[in-house]
Design a protein around this motif. Structure first.
Motif, PDB file in Angstrom:
ATOM      1  N   VAL B  12       0.247  -1.142   9.368  1.00  0.00           N
ATOM      2  CA  VAL B  12       1.048   0.078   9.415  1.00  0.00           C
ATOM      3  C   VAL B  12       2.507  -0.349   9.402  1.00  0.00           C
ATOM      4  CG1 VAL B  12       1.580   2.180  10.679  1.00  0.00           C
ATOM      5  CG2 VAL B  12      -0.741   1.237  10.762  1.00  0.00           C
ATOM      6  N   THR B  13       3.276   0.205   8.482  1.00  0.00           N
ATOM      7  CA  THR B  13       4.650  -0.245   8.331  1.00  0.00           C
ATOM      8  C   THR B  13       5.537   0.874   7.814  1.00  0.00           C
ATOM      9  OG1 THR B  13       6.008  -2.018   7.369  1.00  0.00           O
ATOM     10  CG2 THR B  13       4.330  -1.034   5.956  1.00  0.00           C
ATOM     11  N   GLN B  14       6.823   0.655   7.855  1.00  0.00           N
ATOM     12  CA  GLN B  14       7.774   1.651   7.397  1.00  0.00           C
ATOM     13  C   GLN B  14       8.106   1.438   5.928  1.00  0.00           C
ATOM     14  OE1 GLN B  14       9.149   4.095   9.348  1.00  0.00           O
ATOM     15  NE2 GLN B  14       7.998   3.449  11.147  1.00  0.00           N
ATOM     16  N   MET B  15       8.508   2.513   5.289  1.00  0.00           N
ATOM     17  CA  MET B  15       8.990   2.427   3.898  1.00  0.00           C
ATOM     18  C   MET B  15      10.114   1.411   3.800  1.00  0.00           C
ATOM     19  SD  MET B  15       9.289   6.339   2.514  1.00  0.00           S
ATOM     20  CE  MET B  15      10.637   5.871   1.450  1.00  0.00           C
ATOM     21  N   LEU B  81       8.092  -1.482   0.294  1.00  0.00           N
ATOM     22  CA  LEU B  81       6.928  -0.601   0.344  1.00  0.00           C
ATOM     23  C   LEU B  81       7.303   0.863   0.209  1.00  0.00           C
ATOM     24  CD1 LEU B  81       4.959  -2.604   2.947  1.00  0.00           C
ATOM     25  CD2 LEU B  81       3.930  -1.673   0.860  1.00  0.00           C
ATOM     26  N   GLU B  82       6.464   1.583  -0.533  1.00  0.00           N
ATOM     27  CA  GLU B  82       6.652   3.014  -0.756  1.00  0.00           C
ATOM     28  C   GLU B  82       5.444   3.771  -0.211  1.00  0.00           C
ATOM     29  OE1 GLU B  82       7.150   3.512  -4.955  1.00  0.00           O
ATOM     30  OE2 GLU B  82       9.022   2.336  -5.012  1.00  0.00           O
ATOM     31  N   LEU B  83       5.645   5.086   0.004  1.00  0.00           N
ATOM     32  CA  LEU B  83       4.559   5.915   0.547  1.00  0.00           C
ATOM     33  C   LEU B  83       3.299   5.814  -0.322  1.00  0.00           C
ATOM     34  CD1 LEU B  83       6.493   9.176   1.537  1.00  0.00           C
ATOM     35  CD2 LEU B  83       5.654   7.378   3.058  1.00  0.00           C
ATOM     36  N   GLY B  84       3.495   5.757  -1.628  1.00  0.00           N
ATOM     37  CA  GLY B  84       2.369   5.724  -2.564  1.00  0.00           C
ATOM     38  C   GLY B  84       1.571   4.427  -2.532  1.00  0.00           C
ATOM     39  N   ASP B  85       2.082   3.443  -1.817  1.00  0.00           N
ATOM     40  CA  ASP B  85       1.353   2.180  -1.703  1.00  0.00           C
ATOM     41  C   ASP B  85       0.262   2.269  -0.654  1.00  0.00           C
ATOM     42  OD1 ASP B  85       4.469   0.321  -2.041  1.00  0.00           O
ATOM     43  OD2 ASP B  85       3.099   1.106  -3.583  1.00  0.00           O
ATOM     44  N   SER B  86       0.261   3.321   0.120  1.00  0.00           N
ATOM     45  CA  SER B  86      -0.778   3.504   1.138  1.00  0.00           C
ATOM     46  C   SER B  86      -2.136   3.580   0.465  1.00  0.00           C
ATOM     47  CB  SER B  86      -0.527   4.787   1.934  1.00  0.00           C
ATOM     48  OG  SER B  86       0.647   4.687   2.694  1.00  0.00           O
ATOM     49  N   ALA B  87      -3.034   2.712   0.885  1.00  0.00           N
ATOM     50  CA  ALA B  87      -4.353   2.604   0.251  1.00  0.00           C
ATOM     51  C   ALA B  87      -5.124   1.526   0.997  1.00  0.00           C
ATOM     52  CB  ALA B  87      -4.225   2.215  -1.223  1.00  0.00           C
ATOM     53  N   VAL B  88      -6.354   1.312   0.552  1.00  0.00           N
ATOM     54  CA  VAL B  88      -7.124   0.168   1.049  1.00  0.00           C
ATOM     55  C   VAL B  88      -7.118  -0.882  -0.064  1.00  0.00           C
ATOM     56  CG1 VAL B  88      -9.313  -0.688   1.925  1.00  0.00           C
ATOM     57  CG2 VAL B  88      -8.600   1.651   2.452  1.00  0.00           C
ATOM     58  N   TYR B  89      -6.740  -2.083   0.283  1.00  0.00           N
ATOM     59  CA  TYR B  89      -6.676  -3.172  -0.682  1.00  0.00           C
ATOM     60  C   TYR B  89      -7.844  -4.125  -0.414  1.00  0.00           C
ATOM     61  CZ  TYR B  89      -2.116  -1.372  -1.862  1.00  0.00           C
ATOM     62  OH  TYR B  89      -1.095  -0.549  -2.278  1.00  0.00           O
ATOM     63  N   PHE B  90      -8.630  -4.337  -1.464  1.00  0.00           N
ATOM     64  CA  PHE B  90      -9.790  -5.218  -1.366  1.00  0.00           C
ATOM     65  C   PHE B  90      -9.563  -6.480  -2.178  1.00  0.00           C
ATOM     66  CE2 PHE B  90     -12.861  -2.823   0.960  1.00  0.00           C
ATOM     67  CZ  PHE B  90     -12.637  -1.488   0.673  1.00  0.00           C
ATOM     68  N   CYS B  91      -9.921  -7.571  -1.568  1.00  0.00           N
ATOM     69  CA  CYS B  91      -9.995  -8.837  -2.272  1.00  0.00           C
ATOM     70  C   CYS B  91     -11.449  -9.049  -2.675  1.00  0.00           C
ATOM     71  CB  CYS B  91      -9.540  -9.947  -1.319  1.00  0.00           C
ATOM     72  SG  CYS B  91      -9.692 -11.612  -1.962  1.00  0.00           S
ATOM     73  N   ALA B  92     -11.689  -9.700  -3.781  1.00  0.00           N
ATOM     74  CA  ALA B  92     -13.050 -10.004  -4.220  1.00  0.00           C
ATOM     75  C   ALA B  92     -13.054 -11.381  -4.873  1.00  0.00           C
ATOM     76  CB  ALA B  92     -13.561  -8.941  -5.189  1.00  0.00           C
ATOM     77  N   SER B  93     -14.239 -11.957  -4.985  1.00  0.00           N
ATOM     78  CA  SER B  93     -14.331 -13.241  -5.689  1.00  0.00           C
ATOM     79  C   SER B  93     -15.622 -13.291  -6.505  1.00  0.00           C
ATOM     80  CB  SER B  93     -14.285 -14.417  -4.712  1.00  0.00           C
ATOM     81  OG  SER B  93     -15.506 -14.530  -3.994  1.00  0.00           O
ATOM     82  N   SER B  94     -15.610 -14.117  -7.529  1.00  0.00           N
ATOM     83  CA  SER B  94     -16.807 -14.348  -8.340  1.00  0.00           C
ATOM     84  C   SER B  94     -16.821 -15.800  -8.793  1.00  0.00           C
ATOM     85  CB  SER B  94     -16.849 -13.406  -9.549  1.00  0.00           C
ATOM     86  OG  SER B  94     -15.756 -13.628 -10.409  1.00  0.00           O
ATOM     87  N   LEU B  95     -17.995 -16.249  -9.174  1.00  0.00           N
ATOM     88  CA  LEU B  95     -18.148 -17.640  -9.594  1.00  0.00           C
ATOM     89  C   LEU B  95     -17.259 -17.940 -10.800  1.00  0.00           C
ATOM     90  CD1 LEU B  95     -19.742 -20.148  -8.798  1.00  0.00           C
ATOM     91  CD2 LEU B  95     -21.518 -19.463 -10.424  1.00  0.00           C
ATOM     92  N   GLY B  96     -17.290 -17.049 -11.768  1.00  0.00           N
ATOM     93  CA  GLY B  96     -16.493 -17.228 -12.968  1.00  0.00           C
ATOM     94  C   GLY B  96     -15.996 -15.897 -13.465  1.00  0.00           C
ATOM     95  N   ARG B 110      -6.466  -1.880   5.233  1.00  0.00           N
ATOM     96  CA  ARG B 110      -5.964  -0.503   5.117  1.00  0.00           C
ATOM     97  C   ARG B 110      -4.470  -0.518   5.388  1.00  0.00           C
ATOM     98  NH1 ARG B 110      -7.898   4.577   4.871  1.00  0.00           N
ATOM     99  NH2 ARG B 110     -10.042   3.820   5.099  1.00  0.00           N
ATOM    100  N   LEU B 111      -3.695  -0.241   4.350  1.00  0.00           N
ATOM    101  CA  LEU B 111      -2.230  -0.228   4.443  1.00  0.00           C
ATOM    102  C   LEU B 111      -1.747   1.210   4.558  1.00  0.00           C
ATOM    103  CD1 LEU B 111       0.622  -1.539   4.158  1.00  0.00           C
ATOM    104  CD2 LEU B 111       0.344  -1.301   1.685  1.00  0.00           C
ATOM    105  N   THR B 112      -0.977   1.477   5.603  1.00  0.00           N
ATOM    106  CA  THR B 112      -0.384   2.800   5.791  1.00  0.00           C
ATOM    107  C   THR B 112       1.133   2.636   5.818  1.00  0.00           C
ATOM    108  OG1 THR B 112      -2.282   3.509   7.097  1.00  0.00           O
ATOM    109  CG2 THR B 112      -0.280   4.844   7.259  1.00  0.00           C
ATOM    110  N   VAL B 113       1.795   3.320   4.894  1.00  0.00           N
ATOM    111  CA  VAL B 113       3.251   3.262   4.821  1.00  0.00           C
ATOM    112  C   VAL B 113       3.809   4.577   5.343  1.00  0.00           C
ATOM    113  CG1 VAL B 113       5.244   2.876   3.341  1.00  0.00           C
ATOM    114  CG2 VAL B 113       3.077   1.738   2.815  1.00  0.00           C
ATOM    115  N   LEU B 114       4.654   4.499   6.367  1.00  0.00           N
ATOM    116  CA  LEU B 114       5.200   5.715   7.000  1.00  0.00           C
ATOM    117  C   LEU B 114       6.606   6.018   6.510  1.00  0.00           C
ATOM    118  CD1 LEU B 114       3.991   4.908  10.624  1.00  0.00           C
ATOM    119  CD2 LEU B 114       2.861   6.360   8.936  1.00  0.00           C
TER     120      LEU B 114
END
Lengths: 112, 114
Positions: B12-15, B81-96, B110-114
């Protein structure tokens, strides 16, 4: 380019069956199915590869029709644990970057 | 043992602030990804690295900068950071990077921009 999933939402009673469809306007090389529970990460269910094979995982199976450019996920005798949002991710196979384009999701709720 | 891990889980962070999210995988995979999931649950690819090389760079504001110090780590730094950046950010990996490769997701940040 985003695949279209249908239905958008479905409510079932325990023991009932459901089918979730994923349709693309582009030719596909693979379809990846995931289930995401609220507040959690998408969990891999199965992958369908070019060749039209059908895969199974317990009471969840899927098919892939290349000609129709669509895949279907079959949930048989649903359990409470099946509740969540189901996503299909598609790969056109043209970029070899692993880029998946996900559908908008289908929310499944299984009630006792 | 956790296969793909992310820190922090909540942010949770400020703009206007700058923040980073870290991702690590212990699966021995060569490819790692960043996805953004918005409030409507739409899951969209942002970046991908294969063997520390950037291979997917979607239309993302240049305030977002990924960095892969080695194959097992992929970080995401976000400036101003902007308000519109609020979202859930997922990292993923694959073999190739093949269309047959399965992607495994981390728990999300979960990123919340106030």
């Amino acid at each position: 380019q985003q695949p279209v999933q249908s239905p958008q939402a479905v409510i079932l009673r325990e023991g009932e069956d459901a089918v979730i469809n994923c349709s693309s306007s582009k030719a596909l090389y693979s379809v990846h199915w995931y289930r995401q529970k609220h507040g959690e990460a998408p969990v891999f269910l199965m992958i369908l590869l070019k060749g039209g094979e059908q895969k199974g995982h317990e009471k969840i199976s899927a098919s892939f029709n290349e000609k129709k450019q669509q895949s279907s996920l079959y949930l048989t005798a649903s359990q409470l644990s099946y509740s969540g949002t189901y996503f299909c991710g598609t790969d056109k196979g043209s970029s070899n970057t692993g880029k998946l384009i996900f559908g908008q999701g289908t929310t499944l709720q299984v009630k006792p | 043992d956790t296969a793909v891990s992310q820190t922090p889980k909540y942010l949770v962070t400020q703009m206007g602030n700058d923040k980073s999210i870290k991702c690590e995988q212990n699966l021995g995979h060569d490819t790692m990804y960043w996805y953004k999931q918005d409030s409507k649950k739409f899951l969209k690819i942002m970046f991908s690295y294969n063997n520390k090389e950037l291979i997917i760079n979607e239309t993302v504001p240049n305030r977002f900068s990924p960095k892969s110090p080695d194959k097992a780590h992929l970080n995401l730094h976000i400036n101003s950071l902007e308000l519109g950046d609020s979202a859930v950010y997922f990292c993923a990996s694959s073999l190739g990077t093949g269309w047959w490769d399965t992607q495994y997701f981390g728990p999300g940040t979960r990123l919340t921009v106030l």
